[in-house]
Design a protein around this motif. Structure first.
Motif, short mmCIF file in Angstrom:
data_model
loop_
_atom_site.label_atom_id
_atom_site.label_comp_id
_atom_site.label_asym_id
_atom_site.label_seq_id
_atom_site.Cartn_x
_atom_site.Cartn_y
_atom_site.Cartn_z
N PHE A 1 0.61 -0.82 0.08
CA PHE A 1 0.24 0.05 -0.24
C PHE A 1 1.09 0.96 -0.19
CE2 PHE A 1 -3.32 -3.08 1.04
CZ PHE A 1 -4.22 -2.33 0.64
N SER B 1 -1.61 1.69 -4.32
CA SER B 1 -1.10 2.36 -3.87
C SER B 1 -1.38 3.55 -3.96
CB SER B 1 0.67 2.18 -4.16
OG SER B 1 0.94 1.84 -5.43
N ASN C 1 -4.37 4.02 -1.71
CA ASN C 1 -3.95 4.63 -0.43
C ASN C 1 -3.49 6.02 -0.56
OD1 ASN C 1 -3.20 4.41 2.22
ND2 ASN C 1 -1.43 3.62 1.49
#
Length: 652
Positions: free
Chosen positions: A92, A122, A125
């Protein structure tokens, strides 16, 4: 003038997720957070595609957050051997991480996925104010929480569960500051989830929508897979022939990796055409090379059937559009290493996909047509009717003044068809013109080589413009006379829907582009106004990548400029290609490309890059052209170069 300090402290290194947060538009669509949510959904879908998940659930909460859950294996939570932090944290927080970079290897966890971008969750996030992740794995329930990409609750065990009770669940709060609209597009999500269920027969997909009274639940479950999905798609259309369903996956060979192939569902109907395509379950809304491959296969197979069964009529020539215009389709490509145009993966650009579709579909489609002669005859007869109708409405070419004979320039290599689907390439030099003639699609692409840099026509009187042979050839080829923006011009006479300037990617090529744009803006402005003028962008570099074992055949990659070349090299390193294991060559000009290279990079509609020229603010454009092209504006040009010369990248 204030001097700005430029020293070691001026160089900034972006850490972790900063590149995404600084330039979100490079990694996801920023109109709304739908695509960043889809990145999380795709992780669940990849688990289902690999055979480890049977249920996928998405929840839209009333507070604007989104939940995504699956019953797959669960993201690994142990320490990462290189980063020395929990692996789930790496997934993440590190852009180029994930279990999909080794997908070409036999023991890869994910052999077929949506790409090798290495960004995925990612992005989710980085662009969320808060992200909660819970994982059930190895009899334990784990939890980690992020805020603005940073860990605010370290990984911890919050409970126990059965060993077989596994899976991953996320709750995402999109950060509104990165998006034009703060909420995911519900209609797009519904269509996406329905399609995922279709492509994963037997997998149950749920969408839960929180309301004041509780949750509204929508469920999709296609036991019949793609066939059932297409039947629903064409339920209100009258079929010309029964639908054709099938799938074929190939054994490993010199060209394709084992397991690559295609699943398809085709139906010819009385209504309009259209369809949906996917690559490794990723929807390709912009189509791409796999759809181009399907179009080629369908056209060639139907045309061959019509010829072999004596259905073709004299003086009737079938075009791909005649066969394609009544086709409804669903196409799902499975490919080890697909390349997409942009991180949002909406258009497939892998040239190998055309060959892959042909290799998988040609024989099954030919067999089906010849086993269903009555139905195939109806399909062919409809295509022939379309061709006849098209011929009746075709426009005649512009005839030279005072002559009753249509005379095209001797240097023009014309296309078989004219009209909005046809293209005229204005090519710099006879050498490149020769390659373009050999590599083009003869059906719709015409080539007119140009000699030298041509004339600056900005201050030439319109009545005298056709005295120049090169300009005369262009005008006659287009079948449009010189005119002014407010003139009454019959634009239906235009012989080509696209007029494409094709010149070298150097300063001389840019000069030729400027001269031709000057010509069109000054003397053929309605062609620009109606969006018919384009500039082709040929690549500067070619990369030859050797085979990596049996699973990855040799590849040819092309880069538009140095920046793209750097990105391609970084990608090869991520794939594990040995440093220096590839070779790079730079094209000095179009004349260095052979016909195949020119087709692959610059002529093929599915892999080339074109820049469409627009009219913009006419008054401002006139002023700019005056400054750049007017003979009496030398002093202004000098001042312009003095002020802005440092902004130009040029070979000196």
């Amino acid at each position: 003038m204030t001097k700005i300090t430029y020293d070691e402290s001026s160089i900034r290194v972006l850490r972790k997720l900063e590149p995404i947060q600084l330039r979100p538009g490079m990694y996801t669509r920023t109109t709304d957070p739908t695509h960043m949510v889809v990145e999380a959904i795709d992780n669940a879908v990849d688990e289902a595609m690999a055979g480890y998940a049977g249920n996928i659930g998405v929840t839209l909460y009333s507070d604007g957050s989104v939940g995504v859950a699956d019953d797959g294996r669960g993201i690994p939570v142990g320490l990462h051997p290189e980063e020395n932090v929990p692996t789930i944290q790496v997934v993440f927080q590190v852009i180029h991480s994930g279990g999909k970079f080794a997908k070409g290897e036999a023991d890869s966890s994910y052999k077929f996925t949506g790409g090798l971008h290495g960004v995925g969750v990612s992005v989710t996030n980085a662009l969320s104010t808060r992200l909660e992740v819970e994982v059930k794995r190895e009899g334990k329930q784990h939890r980690i929480v992020f805020a603005d990409g940073e860990v605010i609750e370290p990984l911890s065990v919050i409970g126990t569960c059965g060993v077989r009770n596994t899976g991953t669940s996320l709750r995402i709060w999109p950060n509104a500051k990165y998006f034009d609209s703060p909420s995911p597009h519900r209609g797009e999500l519904e269509h996406l989830l329905r399609a995922k269920a279709m492509l994963l027969p037997g997998v149950k997909v749920l969408l839960n929508i929180e309301t004041a009274a509780g949750f509204d639940v929508k469920e999709w479950h296609f036991e019949g897979g793609m066939a059932q999905y297409l039947d629903q798609m064409i339920a209100e259309d009258e079929p010309i022939a029964p639908a054709f369903y099938g799938e074929k996956y190939l054994a490993a060979n010199e060209t394709f990796s084992g397991g690559e192939g295609v699943q398809w569902a085709l139906a010819w109907v009385i209504g309009s055409s259209g369809g949906e395509s996917y690559v490794n379950l990723i929807p390709t809304l912009g189509g791409g090379t796999h759809e181009a491959g399907l179009r080629d296969v369908v056209f060639n197979s139907v045309r061959t059937f019509a010829e072999q069964h004596g259905l073709m009529q004299r003086n009737v020539k079938l075009a791909a559009e005649d066969v394609w215009s009544k086709l409804r389709f669903v196409l799902a490509l499975r490919m080890v290493d697909p390349s997409f145009s942009g991180q949002t993966k909406e258009k497939l650009s892998s040239r190998e996909a055309i060959k892959l579709v042909a290799a998988a579909m040609k024989d099954p489609l030919d067999l089906w047509l010849n086993e269903h002669v009555e139905e195939a005859t109806k399909i062919a007869e409809q295509a022939i009717k379309n061709a006849i109708d098209r011929g009746k409405t075709a426009k005649t070419v512009e005839r030279r003044k005072g002559s009753g004979v249509a005379v095209m320039p001797g240097k023009l290599t014309d296309s078989e068809l004219t009209g909005l689907n046809a293209e005229l390439f204005l090519v710099e030099g006879d050498s490149a013109g020769g390659s373009a003639k050999a590599g083009r699609d003869k059906e719709i692409q015409a080539v007119l080589p140009l000699r030298g840099k041509g004339m600056n026509s900005w201050e030439v009187d319109q009545s005298q413009i056709l005295a120049n042979q090169e300009i005369h050839n262009i005008a006659v080829s287009m079948a449009i006379d010189p005119h002014k923006l407010d003139s009454d011009v019959d634009m239906s006479a235009l012989r080509y829907g696209k007029i494409i300037i094709l010149s070298d990617a150097d300063d001389d090529g840019s000069h030729i582009q400027a001269l031709l744009l000057t010509l069109f803006f000054r003397h053929f402005p309605k062609i620009i106004q109606q969006g018919h003028v384009y500039i082709a962008k040929p690549p500067l570099f070619r990369m030859d990548v050797p085979a990596q074992g049996k699973s990855k055949p040799p590849r040819k990659l092309y880069a538009l400029d140095q920046m793209e070349l750097d990105i391609l090299e970084a990608r090869l390193r991520q794939e594990g290609v040995k440093e220096g294991g590839w070779t790079i060559s730079r094209f000095k000009g179009l004349g260095e490309m052979d016909a195949i290279q020119l087709w692959e990079t610059t002529l093929c509609p599915d892999t080339r890059r074109l820049v469409r020229i627009g009219m913009g603010d006419v008054a401002q454009a006139v002023g700019t052209f005056d400054t750049l092209m007017g003979k009496s504006h030398a002093s202004e040009r000098k001042e312009l170069i003095t002020i802005h010369g440092n902004e130009v990248e040029a070979d000196i």
